[in-house]
Scaffold this motif. Structure first.
Motif, PDB file in Angstrom:
ATOM      1  N   VAL A 238       0.870  -1.176   0.000  1.00 61.27           N
ATOM      2  CA  VAL A 238       0.000   0.000   0.000  1.00 61.27           C
ATOM      3  C   VAL A 238       0.907   1.227   0.000  1.00 61.27           C
ATOM      4  O   VAL A 238       1.740   1.390   0.896  1.00 61.27           O
ATOM      5  CB  VAL A 238      -0.917   0.011   1.242  1.00 61.27           C
ATOM      6  N   PHE A 239       0.747   2.069  -1.013  1.00 60.90           N
ATOM      7  CA  PHE A 239       1.615   3.232  -1.149  1.00 60.90           C
ATOM      8  C   PHE A 239       0.851   4.365  -1.820  1.00 60.90           C
ATOM      9  O   PHE A 239      -0.326   4.221  -2.159  1.00 60.90           O
ATOM     10  CB  PHE A 239       2.885   2.872  -1.928  1.00 60.90           C
ATOM     11  N   THR A 240       1.521   5.481  -2.010  1.00 62.38           N
ATOM     12  CA  THR A 240       0.906   6.636  -2.662  1.00 62.38           C
ATOM     13  C   THR A 240       1.474   6.781  -4.062  1.00 62.38           C
ATOM     14  O   THR A 240       2.693   6.767  -4.247  1.00 62.38           O
ATOM     15  CB  THR A 240       1.180   7.914  -1.855  1.00 62.38           C
ATOM     16  N   ARG A 241       0.558   6.897  -5.039  1.00 59.73           N
ATOM     17  CA  ARG A 241       0.969   7.101  -6.428  1.00 59.73           C
ATOM     18  C   ARG A 241       0.180   8.287  -6.962  1.00 59.73           C
ATOM     19  O   ARG A 241      -1.047   8.262  -6.970  1.00 59.73           O
ATOM     20  CB  ARG A 241       0.706   5.852  -7.266  1.00 59.73           C
ATOM     21  N   LYS A 242       0.893   9.332  -7.350  1.00 60.14           N
ATOM     22  CA  LYS A 242       0.273  10.561  -7.841  1.00 60.14           C
ATOM     23  C   LYS A 242      -0.739  11.098  -6.832  1.00 60.14           C
ATOM     24  O   LYS A 242      -1.864  11.456  -7.177  1.00 60.14           O
ATOM     25  CB  LYS A 242      -0.374  10.347  -9.203  1.00 60.14           C
TER      26      LYS A 242
ATOM     27  N   PHE B  53      12.638  -1.131 -13.566  1.00 60.81           N
ATOM     28  CA  PHE B  53      11.931  -0.019 -14.192  1.00 60.81           C
ATOM     29  C   PHE B  53      10.456   0.043 -13.792  1.00 60.81           C
ATOM     30  O   PHE B  53       9.677   0.772 -14.412  1.00 60.81           O
ATOM     31  CB  PHE B  53      12.065  -0.123 -15.713  1.00 60.81           C
ATOM     32  N   SER B  54      10.081  -0.712 -12.771  1.00 63.83           N
ATOM     33  CA  SER B  54       8.664  -0.728 -12.380  1.00 63.83           C
ATOM     34  C   SER B  54       8.261   0.593 -11.733  1.00 63.83           C
ATOM     35  O   SER B  54       9.045   1.227 -11.025  1.00 63.83           O
ATOM     36  CB  SER B  54       8.372  -1.890 -11.426  1.00 63.83           C
ATOM     37  N   ARG B  55       7.039   0.972 -11.974  1.00 67.16           N
ATOM     38  CA  ARG B  55       6.511   2.193 -11.355  1.00 67.16           C
ATOM     39  C   ARG B  55       6.426   2.041  -9.846  1.00 67.16           C
ATOM     40  O   ARG B  55       6.615   2.991  -9.103  1.00 67.16           O
ATOM     41  CB  ARG B  55       5.134   2.514 -11.929  1.00 67.16           C
ATOM     42  N   MET B  56       6.124   0.813  -9.391  1.00 68.21           N
ATOM     43  CA  MET B  56       6.041   0.587  -7.956  1.00 68.21           C
ATOM     44  C   MET B  56       7.383   0.850  -7.293  1.00 68.21           C
ATOM     45  O   MET B  56       7.464   1.548  -6.288  1.00 68.21           O
ATOM     46  CB  MET B  56       5.584  -0.828  -7.636  1.00 68.21           C
ATOM     47  N   ALA B  57       8.458   0.289  -7.846  1.00 63.38           N
ATOM     48  CA  ALA B  57       9.783   0.451  -7.237  1.00 63.38           C
ATOM     49  C   ALA B  57      10.159   1.922  -7.133  1.00 63.38           C
ATOM     50  O   ALA B  57      10.644   2.371  -6.088  1.00 63.38           O
ATOM     51  CB  ALA B  57      10.831  -0.315  -8.024  1.00 63.38           C
ATOM     52  N   SER B  58       9.915   2.681  -8.183  1.00 62.14           N
ATOM     53  CA  SER B  58      10.271   4.100  -8.130  1.00 62.14           C
ATOM     54  C   SER B  58       9.348   4.874  -7.195  1.00 62.14           C
ATOM     55  O   SER B  58       9.776   5.819  -6.541  1.00 62.14           O
ATOM     56  CB  SER B  58      10.273   4.719  -9.533  1.00 62.14           C
ATOM     57  N   ALA B  59       8.098   4.461  -7.090  1.00 65.74           N
ATOM     58  CA  ALA B  59       7.146   5.174  -6.222  1.00 65.74           C
ATOM     59  C   ALA B  59       7.420   4.936  -4.748  1.00 65.74           C
ATOM     60  O   ALA B  59       7.209   5.827  -3.919  1.00 65.74           O
ATOM     61  CB  ALA B  59       5.708   4.766  -6.558  1.00 65.74           C
TER      62      ALA B  59
END
Length: 146
Positions: free
Chosen positions: A28-32, A57-63
């Motif tokens: 559970v995290f914050t994206r945008k 390159f996953s969006r999750m890893a960077s987020a």
């Protein structure tokens, strides 16, 4: 929590023991600026940290790199109206240390969706909470009347 609400609080050791028994949880995290939840396979590290393996390159890893996140896993028996849920809250970091990365290649989780370049994400187990449903009952156990 009320004394007779059917749930039992789990201590940290019970929570970690239960987490080690299931292969999938949710990050559970914050994206945008909005809440996001993603299912992931995982394993626990020696200190109870949650380890994920994902595409570099996953969006999750960077987020989640550098953010405080929650990780939840559970097991539910719908027929018995029983189950448990554990939540780990802590800082998530992409593992960049080469020696640690090499160790995790042997001991960390395998990716269910392998990618050419993968990273390990570590979620520190700063806060570990859980509860178990011990007094489950069916809503349908009350006789239906018309």
């Amino acid at each position: 929590m009320y004394a007779n609400d059917g749930f039992r609080e789990l201590d940290r050791q019970e929570c970690l023991r239960l987490l080690a028994k299931v292969p999938v949880g949710r990050v559970v995290f914050t994206r945008k600026a909005l809440p996001a939840v993603l299912p992931v396979n995982f394993c626990l590290d020696r200190d109870g940290a949650v380890l994920l393996r994902t595409s570099a390159f996953s969006r999750m890893a960077s987020a989640i790199d550098g953010a405080v996140v929650a990780f939840e896993a559970d097991r539910v028996d719908a027929a018995a109206h029983a189950g448990w849920s554990v939540v780990v809250t802590g800082a998530a970091t992409v593992v960049t240390d080469p020696a640690e990365h090499a160790r995790l290649l042997l001991a960390g989780p395998l990716s269910w969706a392998p990618a050419p370049q993968e990273v390990f994400v570590r979620i520190d187990a700063e806060l570990v909470t859980g509860r178990e449903l011990v007094g489950g009952r069916s809503l349908y156990s009350v006789p239906f009347t018309t």
